[in-house]
Design an enzyme around this catalytic site. Structure first.
Site, PDB file in Angstrom:
ATOM      1  N   SER A 192      -1.107  27.253  -3.801  1.00 23.97           N
ATOM      2  CA  SER A 192      -0.233  28.844  -3.578  1.00 23.97           C
ATOM      3  C   SER A 192      -1.010  29.339  -5.621  1.00 23.97           C
ATOM      4  CB  SER A 192       0.583  29.307  -4.207  1.00 23.97           C
ATOM      5  OG  SER A 192       1.710  28.762  -2.615  1.00 23.97           O
ATOM      6  N   ARG A 233       1.524   0.333  15.304  1.00 20.75           N
ATOM      7  CA  ARG A 233       1.539   0.283  14.165  1.00 20.75           C
ATOM      8  C   ARG A 233       2.174  -1.184  13.071  1.00 20.75           C
ATOM      9  NH1 ARG A 233       5.949   4.299  11.523  1.00 20.75           N
ATOM     10  NH2 ARG A 233       4.431   3.739   9.068  1.00 20.75           N
ATOM     11  N   HIS A 239      14.649  12.774  12.913  1.00 18.09           N
ATOM     12  CA  HIS A 239      13.510  11.762  13.969  1.00 18.09           C
ATOM     13  C   HIS A 239      13.109  11.129  13.431  1.00 18.09           C
ATOM     14  CE1 HIS A 239      11.608  14.987  10.722  1.00 18.09           C
ATOM     15  NE2 HIS A 239      11.268  13.314  10.356  1.00 18.09           N
ATOM     16  N   HIS A 240      12.940  10.113  12.725  1.00 18.27           N
ATOM     17  CA  HIS A 240      12.586   9.210  12.353  1.00 18.27           C
ATOM     18  C   HIS A 240      12.784   7.944  12.980  1.00 18.27           C
ATOM     19  CE1 HIS A 240      10.417  10.639   8.477  1.00 18.27           C
ATOM     20  NE2 HIS A 240      11.196  11.187   8.346  1.00 18.27           N
ATOM     21  N   TYR A 259       9.203  15.524   1.142  1.00 16.04           N
ATOM     22  CA  TYR A 259       8.796  17.012   0.943  1.00 16.04           C
ATOM     23  C   TYR A 259       8.173  17.014  -0.550  1.00 16.04           C
ATOM     24  CZ  TYR A 259       8.881  18.618   5.250  1.00 16.04           C
ATOM     25  OH  TYR A 259       9.479  18.508   6.648  1.00 16.04           O
ATOM     26  N   HIS A 291       0.941  -1.396   0.151  1.00 15.98           N
ATOM     27  CA  HIS A 291       0.159  -0.153   0.326  1.00 15.98           C
ATOM     28  C   HIS A 291       1.058   0.872   0.264  1.00 15.98           C
ATOM     29  CE1 HIS A 291      -3.026   2.754   1.491  1.00 15.98           C
ATOM     30  NE2 HIS A 291      -2.025   2.942   2.552  1.00 15.98           N
ATOM     31  N   HIS A 337      13.112  11.577   4.550  1.00 14.82           N
ATOM     32  CA  HIS A 337      12.809  12.684   4.437  1.00 14.82           C
ATOM     33  C   HIS A 337      12.387  13.747   3.523  1.00 14.82           C
ATOM     34  CE1 HIS A 337      10.743  14.696   7.376  1.00 14.82           C
ATOM     35  NE2 HIS A 337      11.250  16.040   7.040  1.00 14.82           N
ATOM     36  N   GLU A 392      11.989  12.967   0.440  1.00 15.92           N
ATOM     37  CA  GLU A 392      10.752  12.539  -0.453  1.00 15.92           C
ATOM     38  C   GLU A 392       9.404  12.952   0.559  1.00 15.92           C
ATOM     39  OE1 GLU A 392      10.865  10.094  -2.522  1.00 15.92           O
ATOM     40  OE2 GLU A 392       8.405   9.892  -2.129  1.00 15.92           O
ATOM     41  N   SER A 398      12.840   6.568 -13.031  1.00 18.12           N
ATOM     42  CA  SER A 398      11.643   7.754 -13.971  1.00 18.12           C
ATOM     43  C   SER A 398      11.845   8.720 -13.052  1.00 18.12           C
ATOM     44  CB  SER A 398      10.793   6.825 -13.704  1.00 18.12           C
ATOM     45  OG  SER A 398       9.084   7.451 -13.981  1.00 18.12           O
ATOM     46  N   SER A 399      11.770   8.546 -11.869  1.00 22.91           N
ATOM     47  CA  SER A 399      11.985   9.802 -11.511  1.00 22.91           C
ATOM     48  C   SER A 399      13.072  10.442 -11.785  1.00 22.91           C
ATOM     49  CB  SER A 399      11.753   9.450 -10.029  1.00 22.91           C
ATOM     50  OG  SER A 399      10.775   8.925  -9.091  1.00 22.91           O
ATOM     51  N   THR A 432       7.040  26.515   6.905  1.00 24.40           N
ATOM     52  CA  THR A 432       5.934  26.283   6.406  1.00 24.40           C
ATOM     53  C   THR A 432       4.438  27.666   7.009  1.00 24.40           C
ATOM     54  OG1 THR A 432       6.931  24.082   7.155  1.00 24.40           O
ATOM     55  CG2 THR A 432       4.126  23.763   6.594  1.00 24.40           C
ATOM     56  N   TRP A 436       7.966  -0.652   3.682  1.00 18.86           N
ATOM     57  CA  TRP A 436       7.945   0.001   2.659  1.00 18.86           C
ATOM     58  C   TRP A 436       9.974   0.564   3.330  1.00 18.86           C
ATOM     59  CZ3 TRP A 436       9.401   5.572   1.334  1.00 18.86           C
ATOM     60  CH2 TRP A 436       9.060   6.375   2.265  1.00 18.86           C
ATOM     61  N   ASP A 487       6.708  22.732 -25.459  1.00 19.32           N
ATOM     62  CA  ASP A 487       6.554  21.523 -25.026  1.00 19.32           C
ATOM     63  C   ASP A 487       7.850  21.413 -23.408  1.00 19.32           C
ATOM     64  OD1 ASP A 487       6.747  19.051 -24.519  1.00 19.32           O
ATOM     65  OD2 ASP A 487       6.162  18.725 -25.971  1.00 19.32           O
ATOM     66  N   LYS A 507       3.940  29.685   4.854  1.00 22.66           N
ATOM     67  CA  LYS A 507       3.133  29.263   4.116  1.00 22.66           C
ATOM     68  C   LYS A 507       1.650  29.631   4.298  1.00 22.66           C
ATOM     69  CE  LYS A 507       6.003  26.643   0.528  1.00 22.66           C
ATOM     70  NZ  LYS A 507       5.503  27.920  -0.234  1.00 22.66           N
TER      71      LYS A 507
END
Lengths: 36, 524
Positions: B267, B449, B301-302, B256, B76, B252, B254, B168-169, B327, B141, B105, B330
């Site tokens: 925006s 979890r 922090h993870h 963002y 998932h 991390h 990722e 690809s990315s 943040t 994951w 293009d 924003k």
């Protein structure tokens, strides 16, 4: 060299530099890890 | 413009039918492919979420065995992150960036085609692991060794698939950065670019920096498993915790990558429906860049609970809290844009407002998790699941939905059904909160979890979450219906679809021509 050719060259250089940065990060991590 | 004209002539005989989509180098076609791919993956990943929620509806084991349950949580996440949210934003980038900067293009159209067409194969490989001996990957994951190395035949397939997604990315990101830096119309200076283009430029750099790190980490997993290395094997002198550091150095930023383009979308939408220019444009740009910079120095922090020096925990705690500042800038700017504006609440604006409120809830629970001593309690609990789903679902996914409603009339030339759009918004908002808000409570009460069974005291809130999840999942079928209905027909949309819309894309007809700007537009 006309504007369009210059633009094409700039695009290719941008892509090559960014690609090398990506490859550098990939190989750099192997280098750092192999040093323990 | 001679080469652009020649380019156009060449494309006049572009193939039709399936070959149009396979061979296309057109940014709009590729954007459409990315968006439909993301939509399909949203439903596949969503079906997996519903398997998880069906199992968790009651305590005890009901439908699936624990191994398969773990496969569902792992798959998932991989599918939603790499298959749904990232391709959806790349699809939006493909459709919108050339139109927003006044280009015909993307800079590298053939590479664009390749970037997309890698993805269906990557995900076919990943999904095929569901049918392999030993089942699909089930170690989460985050792929932590040594657990992930216990995966059966699926491991090398998953690693190949992740390499393909990464390739690809990276190619997509290089293309986007090269386009933004080199293809802007004369007069479109960097500080005149729409915020969506800015956020994607910064996201592109993030992708180029961190996707190779993920690729490196999974390659090391592969060599540890099959080629006798000991990068993460303590018995051979390696360090399993090092994997966590490398993974989160990717992971991390990722986060963002998944949220910065959302900021760009919001925006764009808020000023249109407030009928005011965006408040604090340049501070938005600097805030985005600050968030991107900070995203590289907060990864640990993870993993506060793995044990690290106190000075390390303090550094990562304070660096993480610092992210709240840009943040907050924003969120303040969005609210200030609406202040005294002539607001109307069409569906894109409703989703944008939902984003601002609910993303902020996710941001605040993130601040709670940033506090190292508190995180020792919250770590690996459902509180974390509540937190990141608030930033990803009513955050990223709502922003994508808002973007689709906002630009769909431009893409198709037809207006969507506003009444159904509003129903879609309210169903989504009610059910998303029903799904994820109770997870805060069960998490704080101690529910871990990634488990298929749980103690009885968590039963009521889990039942509510499961009802919410099914409601949210089925509400998205309404979204599919609305999109299909709009693609097939409906009231004609004008060039400037929204009264308050500003930007080059609204100067083009709806739908726009095959090549967006064959002559560069005048930029004020």
């Amino acid at each position: 060299m006309d504007v369009e050719t210059r633009r094409r060259r700039r695009i290719w250089w941008t892509a090559v530099v960014l690609g090398l940065i990506a490859a550098g990060f990939y190989l750099g991590f192997f280098y750092v890890m192999s040093k323990g | 413009m001679s080469s652009a004209t020649a380019h156009e002539a060449h494309h006049e005989e572009h193939p039709s039918g399936i070959m149009r989509w396979i061979t296309t180098t057109n940014h709009k076609d590729i954007g459409t492919l990315y968006l439909w791919f993301a939509f399909i993956m949203l439903f596949i990943g969503g079906a997996m979420a519903l398997v998880i929620r069906a199992e968790l509806f009651q305590p005890g084991l009901q439908f699936v065995d624990p191994q398969f349950f773990n496969s569902m949580t792992t798959m998932h996440a991989l599918i939603m992150i790499f298959g749904a949210v990232m391709p959806a934003f790349t699809g939006l980038a493909n459709w919108l960036i050339p139109m927003m900067i006044g280009a015909p293009d993307m800079a590298l159209p053939r590479m664009n085609n390749w970037s997309f067409w890698i993805l269906p194969f990557a995900f076919a490989i990943l999904l095929s692991t569901l049918f392999m001996e030993g089942g699909a990957p089930a170690g989460g994951w985050t792929l932590y060794p040594p657990l992930t190395l216990q995966t059966g035949h699926a491991l090398p397939f998953m690693i190949l698939s992740i390499h393909m997604m990464g390739l690809s990315s990276i190619m997509g990101a290089i293309n986007i950065v090269a386009t933004i830096l080199n293809m802007r119309a004369p007069g479109m200076t960097l500080m005149k670019m729409p915020l969506f283009v800015w956020t994607w430029l910064i996201t592109g750099y993030l992708l180029i920096a961190v996707m190779p790190v993920l690729a490196g980490a999974v390659t090391m997993l592969l060599t540890d498993k099959f080629f006798g290395t000991s990068f993460f094997n303590a018995a051979g002198g390696g360090d399993p915790v090092m994997f966590q550091h490398i993974f989160w150095f990717f992971g991390h930023p990722e986060v963002y990558i998944l949220i910065l383009p959302s900021f760009g979308v919001i925006s764009s939408i808020v000023p249109t429906f407030a009928r005011k220019p965006l408040f604090g444009y340049s501070s938005m740009v600097y805030a985005t860049a600050s968030i991107a910079f900070l995203s590289f120095i907060v990864w640990a922090h993870h993993m506060f609970t793995v044990g690290m020096p106190l000075s390390g925990e303090l550094f990562f705690m304070f660096a993480t809290m610092l992210i709240a500042v840009p943040t907050g800038v924003k969120v303040f700017n969005w609210v200030a844009t609406m202040w005294k504006g002539a607001l109307t609440f069409e569906t894109p604006m409703l989703f944008a407002l939902g984003f601002i409120i609910m993303f902020t809830i996710g941001g605040f629970s993130g601040l709670m998790l940033a506090i190292a001593p508190a995180d020792f309690q919250y770590h690996d609990s459902y509180f974390v699941v509540a937190h990141f789903h608030y930033v990803l679902v009513p955050g990223s996914v709502f922003a994508i939905i808002a973007a689709v409603y906002y630009w769909l009339p431009k893409w198709t030339g037809h207006m969507y059904n506003e009444r159904l759009g509003k129903i879609h918004f309210w169903l989504s908002t009610i059910f998303v909160n029903l799904t994820f808000f109770p997870m805060h409570f069960v998490g704080l009460a101690g529910m871990p979890r990634r488990i298929p069974d749980y103690a009885l005291q968590f039963a009521d809130y889990n039942a509510l979450s499961s009802i919410g999840a099914f409601g949210f999942g089925f509400s998205q079928l309404l979204f599919l219906y609305i999109v299909l209905q709009t693609v097939r027909g409906g009231a004609k949309a004008g060039d400037r679809v929204w009264e308050g819309a500003d930007g080059l894309e609204w100067t083009l007809p709806s739908p726009p021509p095959y090549h967006s700007f064959t002559t560069p537009p005048a930029v004020r």
